[in-house]
Structures are given as structure tokens and as C-alpha cells.
Design an enzyme around this catalytic site. Structure first.
Site, PDB file in Angstrom:
ATOM      1  N   TRP A 101       0.879  -1.173   0.004  1.00  0.00           N
ATOM      2  CA  TRP A 101      -0.004   0.260   0.069  1.00  0.00           C
ATOM      3  C   TRP A 101       0.784   0.998   0.273  1.00  0.00           C
ATOM      4  CZ3 TRP A 101      -4.460  -1.320  -1.753  1.00  0.00           C
ATOM      5  CH2 TRP A 101      -4.785  -2.359  -1.518  1.00  0.00           C
ATOM      6  N   ASP A 171      -1.328   6.465   6.388  1.00  0.00           N
ATOM      7  CA  ASP A 171      -2.473   5.659   6.106  1.00  0.00           C
ATOM      8  C   ASP A 171      -2.633   4.621   7.227  1.00  0.00           C
ATOM      9  OD1 ASP A 171      -4.014   3.912   5.257  1.00  0.00           O
ATOM     10  OD2 ASP A 171      -2.968   3.241   3.336  1.00  0.00           O
ATOM     11  N   LYS A 195     -11.631  -2.033   7.096  1.00  0.00           N
ATOM     12  CA  LYS A 195     -10.844  -2.934   7.806  1.00  0.00           C
ATOM     13  C   LYS A 195     -11.404  -2.916   9.308  1.00  0.00           C
ATOM     14  CE  LYS A 195      -8.683  -3.167   3.880  1.00  0.00           C
ATOM     15  NZ  LYS A 195      -7.516  -2.531   3.457  1.00  0.00           N
TER      16      LYS A 195
HETATM   17  C1  LIG Z   1      -7.111  -2.157   2.254  1.00  0.00           C
HETATM   18  C2  LIG Z   1      -5.943  -1.036   2.240  1.00  0.00           C
HETATM   19  C3  LIG Z   1      -5.798   0.157   1.314  1.00  0.00           C
HETATM   20  C4  LIG Z   1      -6.863   0.281   0.166  1.00  0.00           C
HETATM   21  O1  LIG Z   1      -8.041   0.395   0.419  1.00  0.00           O
HETATM   22  P1  LIG Z   1      -9.229   0.510  -0.816  1.00  0.00           P
HETATM   23  O2  LIG Z   1     -10.443   1.219  -0.028  1.00  0.00           O
HETATM   24  O3  LIG Z   1      -9.519  -0.604  -1.364  1.00  0.00           O
HETATM   25  O4  LIG Z   1      -8.527   1.818  -1.759  1.00  0.00           O
HETATM   26  C5  LIG Z   1      -4.949   0.980   1.402  1.00  0.00           C
HETATM   27  N1  LIG Z   1      -4.018   1.130   2.653  1.00  0.00           N
HETATM   28  C6  LIG Z   1      -4.163   0.102   3.301  1.00  0.00           C
HETATM   29  C7  LIG Z   1      -3.277   0.001   4.556  1.00  0.00           C
HETATM   30  C8  LIG Z   1      -5.064  -0.713   3.295  1.00  0.00           C
HETATM   31  O5  LIG Z   1      -5.248  -1.828   4.323  1.00  0.00           O
END
Ligand SMILES: *Cc1c(COP(=O)(O)O)cnc(C)c1O
Length: 360
Positions: A101, A171, A195
Site C-alpha cells: 500500500w 495511512d 478494515k
Molecule cells: C485496504 C487498504 C488500502 C486500500 O483500500 P481501498 O479502500 O481498497 O482503496 C490502502 N491502505 C491500506 C493500509 C489498506 O489496508
């Protein structure tokens, strides 16, 4: 009705209480005679929903007044572009690449300016967090970027990098509200909610006000400007209204559970059950350097692909879903977010012990 133990990395398990409440309110939300899904986002009832969600989130994370909270769409991935478009005033940013990511965010930023990879753990399949003691922060960097919990590889920053005064952008998709955070240490925190908080389709951004300006890269679409959403309190256009409503319920659930400190203690207790077993097992082993282990995502392997596949298949038959590792790493991964009860982890470990005996 029977529910499984769902170890999915995302979309992931939500508190049963929240799902039941949403079900009860599905046809008639508190006397409005309609579902939240059918409701104008400009109605009184919806205004209360989104305002309360923001207030509860502010409460949980202790968000200072000089930070805006935005409920946006496009998932976490859209932020990979929105961040440079809005924050790269000098067209320079530093990225710490600790997984897929972070790497995607880094690559995307490179489309808009100079993205510097100032540290990486790719040499060992992202199984650790790189040394943060002496990072070469660029003189003119607009921000320093991290992905705080690496969903795929199961590592977590246990301390934050010294950004030498540059805003830190993080993030937190897969560790959002899993433990307390000091918001003042960040310029921006964001996460896709699927998540640990709610249904896919919502991304929450917490941004320090001075970083939200009209001065964005030329060509930045209106919908991708933080200022538009901040000025309109996330109601510039129709927001992901139903998703935000569920997030609001999860915020209330976390408060009821005792807030983020209580969540952290519960998550530590849960993760310990699994890590202790992995450390003692002769068959299974964790793939991450112990000091960098995530409380949320726990990857493990047997060292034998066939045995891994057999394990995933038998686990599924026994009611443990989504234990297959990410396609890029293989093996197994158990995601044990806030809403995974400790019984789920204990039963998984029992099952792993039995599998180990049978396959010794
Ligand atoms: C799942 C995830 C993403 C991507 O998320 P989307 O909503 O599918 O774009 C980005 N960063 C992390 C840390 C993730 O776990």
C-alpha cells in the site's frame, strides 16, 4: 442463522450488535418511515447522523479543533492521488515504503512530483519496519508519508519517524481505532473504513487545517480538493450516507466498550493468544520480526504450500473463514480487528493445534 469467524483483511468483521441495530432500523429509521439508505443527505435526521458520527470520532481520538474530519469516497486508494494533489506545494515528498500500500502511494505520488523513497523494507519481503533513527528527510519535502499498519505483511510502526518538522501523513486503514493515537503528531491521518470501522466506500481523513488550502496542483478536480469538502462539512455532494451511518454506530460501540485504551488492551490480549502459539508451534510460524508485529494482521506459514492450502481448506470447513494469505505472499493471514471476539482467536488456535498434531 449461523455466523462464521471471519478473519478477512477487509471488508472485515463488524460488531454483531451494530449489524443487529442496523437491521432493526432498516425499514423505519427512528420514526422517519424510511431507511437511512432512502433518506436525503440534507434532511434533519441525516444531519444528526453525520454530526454525531464526527463528534464521537473526535471524542474517541481526542481530535483537536484545528483538525478537520472529512468523510469521503473513493477508498484509501484515492488518497494516494489526493494527497500529492493537495499537499505537494513544492512538488517533493518523502515516502517510507513498508509494503504494497505504501508502495502504491509512493508510485502514485511520482505522477505529480518528486517522490523520494527514504526507507524501505522490500529487501526482506516487507517483514520488518526499517530503522527510523536517521532518516534523510528532504529539505523541501512537503510531507513525509507512512503506512502505519501493513495489512498484507503484518508489520506496524511502534514509533513514529522523526520528520524533522515536516507534516507526517499516515495511512491507518488497518489499525484505525485499534488503539489511542496522538493526533497532534500528524499533519494528516486517513483510512478506508472497511478494515476496522464500517462498510467499504467510506474513507475518513483527519487533516490539520493549515494544510487545507486553495493552493493545489493545477488541474486538481473539484471533487479531489480537501478544501471543497472541508468548507461543505463532507456534504459538497451526496456522501456515502449509509456507510457513514454504520461508522457512527461502530464509534458508539467502541465508546461503550471503553474507548481506545480498552480496545488496545483487548487487541493485545487477543494477538498474544495467537503469537504465543506461533512462537511455540513446531509447524506454524509467524513471518514478521517480533518487535514489529501488528496487533491486527497476523501472517503465518507452515513452510509447505500444499500444507498451507490444506490448512486453509480444513479451517474453512470448520467455520474459520478467509485465512488465506494475500495473493502476493501466500501462506495464511488472520486479521483480528476490533470486532473479532477473543473466543474466535482461541478457537482458531485450538484448531491449529489439532491440525499440527494430525500433520506432524
Ligand atoms: C485496504 C487498504 C488500502 C486500500 O483500500 P481501498 O479502500 O481498497 O482503496 C490502502 N491502505 C491500506 C493500509 C489498506 O489496508
Amino acid at each position: 442463522m449461523s455466523r462464521v469467524y471471519n478473519f478477512s483483511a477487509g471488508p472485515a468483521v463488524l460488531p454483531e450488535e451494530v449489524l443487529k441495530e442496523a437491521a432493526e432500523e432498516m425499514l423505519d429509521y427512528r420514526g422517519t418511515g424510511m431507511s437511512v439508505m432512502e433518506m436525503s443527505h440534507r434532511s434533519k435526521a441525516y444531519e444528526t447522523i453525520i454530526k454525531e458520527a464526527e463528534a464521537d470520532l473526535r471524542d474517541l481520538l481526542n481530535i483537536p479543533d484545528n483538525y478537520k474530519v472529512l468523510f469521503l469516497q473513493g477508498g484509501a486508494s484515492q488518497q494516494f492521488a489526493m494527497i500529492p494533489m493537495n499537499l505537494m506545494k513544492n512538488k517533493v515528498a518523502d515516502y517510507i515504503v513498508t509494503g504494497q500500500w505504501a508502495k502504491k502511494a509512493y508510485q502514485e505520488a511520482g505522477m505529480y512530483g518528486k517522490a523520494n523513497k527514504i526507507a524501505s523494507s522490500e529487501d526482506k519481503t516487507f517483514s520488518y519496519i526499517p530503522d527510523l533513527s536517521n532518516l534523510e528527510i528532504s529539505e523541501d519535502a512537503d510531507y513525509v508519508y507512512i503506512c502505519e499498519n501493513n495489512t498484507i505483511y503484518g508489520t506496524k510502526f511502534k514509533e513514529l519517524p522523526d520528520t524533522k518538522g515536516k507534516p507526517l501523513v499516515s495511512d491507518v486503514s488497518s489499525c484505525f481505532l485499534s488503539e489511542p493515537m496522538d493526533v497532534t503528531k500528524y499533519g494528516m491521518i486517513y483510512g478506508g473504513v472497511q478494515k476496522n470501522i464500517g462498510p467499504a466506500g467510506v474513507v475518513i481523513c483527519i487533516i490539520r487545517e493549515d494544510l487545507i488550502t486553495e493552493d493545489v496542483l493545477p488541474g486538481t478536480p473539484t471533487m479531489l480538493r480537501y478544501k471543497i469538502h472541508a468548507d461543505n462539512e463532507s456534504l459538497y455532494n451526496t456522501p456515502p450516507a449509509y456507510g457513514i451511518y454504520i461508522c457512527g454506530k461502530v464509534f458508539k460501540w467502541i465508546k461503550k466498550m471503553g474507548g481506545l485504551q480498552a480496545m488496545k488492551e483487548y487487541n493485545e490480549k487477543k494477538a498474544k493468544v495467537l503469537y504465543d502459539f506461533l512462537d511455540s508451534s513446531k509447524l506454524f510460524k509467524g513471518t514478521v520480526v517480533p518487535k514489529d508485529r501488528s496487533l491486527m494482521n497476523v501472517p503465518f506459514v507452515t513452510g509447505n504450500d500444499e500444507l498451507d492450502a490444506k490448512f486453509v481448506k480444513e479451517a474453512k470447513a470448520a467455520g474459520f473463514e478467509n485465512l488465506k494469505g494475500h495473493r502476493s505472499v501466500g501462506g495464511m493471514r488472520a486479521s483480528i480487528y476490533n470486532a473479532m471476539p477473543i473466543e474466535g482467536v482461541e478457537k482458531l488456535v485450538e484448531f491449529m493445534k489439532k491440525f499440527e498434531e494430525e500433520n506432524a
